[in-house]
Design a protein around this motif. Structure first.
Motif, short mmCIF file in Angstrom:
data_model
loop_
_atom_site.label_atom_id
_atom_site.label_comp_id
_atom_site.label_asym_id
_atom_site.label_seq_id
_atom_site.Cartn_x
_atom_site.Cartn_y
_atom_site.Cartn_z
N GLN A 27 31.76 11.31 12.29
CA GLN A 27 30.28 11.48 11.61
C GLN A 27 29.72 12.31 12.42
OE1 GLN A 27 30.69 7.44 12.58
NE2 GLN A 27 31.73 6.88 10.31
N ALA A 28 29.72 13.34 13.27
CA ALA A 28 28.86 13.41 14.25
C ALA A 28 28.75 14.99 13.31
CB ALA A 28 28.68 13.90 15.50
N MET A 29 29.61 15.34 12.93
CA MET A 29 29.91 16.79 12.10
C MET A 29 28.70 16.29 11.17
SD MET A 29 33.60 17.60 11.43
CE MET A 29 33.39 19.38 10.41
N PHE A 30 28.30 15.33 10.55
CA PHE A 30 27.05 15.48 9.28
C PHE A 30 25.69 14.42 9.37
CE2 PHE A 30 31.60 15.27 7.69
CZ PHE A 30 31.44 16.10 6.50
N ASN A 31 25.94 14.70 11.13
CA ASN A 31 24.00 14.22 11.37
C ASN A 31 22.99 14.86 11.36
OD1 ASN A 31 25.09 11.54 12.80
ND2 ASN A 31 25.44 12.07 14.93
#
Length: 84
Positions: A70-74
């Motif tokens: 999810q952090a990859m898409f923040n």
């Protein structure tokens, strides 16, 4: 004969449906991650090998943190609508 082939194909296809339980886990396998993102498993393994996806290895098991995915898409933000 054709009906048997179609039934076998439909059975194999139904087994490839995304696992809804994977969405509730904190850690996922590469296969579950691929299903979660809607990409092929090979892409996940390539991303792991290139260092784009961090993994945790427990014995022979490879796990990927859902928080890391999810952090990859923040950095993505919803497109703001302009008021006229």
């Amino acid at each position: 004969m054709r009906q048997k082939k179609m039934a076998l194909s439909n059975q194999e296809t139904s087994q490839c449906k995304p696992d809804r339980k994977a969405r509730d886990k904190d850690f996922m396998t590469p296969t579950e991650t691929a299903q979660y993102l809607g990409v092929c498993r090979t892409y996940i393994y390539d991303s792991i090998n290139r260092g784009k996806i961090k993994v945790t290895r427990i014995g022979r098991k490879t796990l990927i943190s859902k928080a890391d995915i999810q952090a990859m898409f923040n950095f993505l933000t919803p497109k703001e609508t302009e008021l006229s």
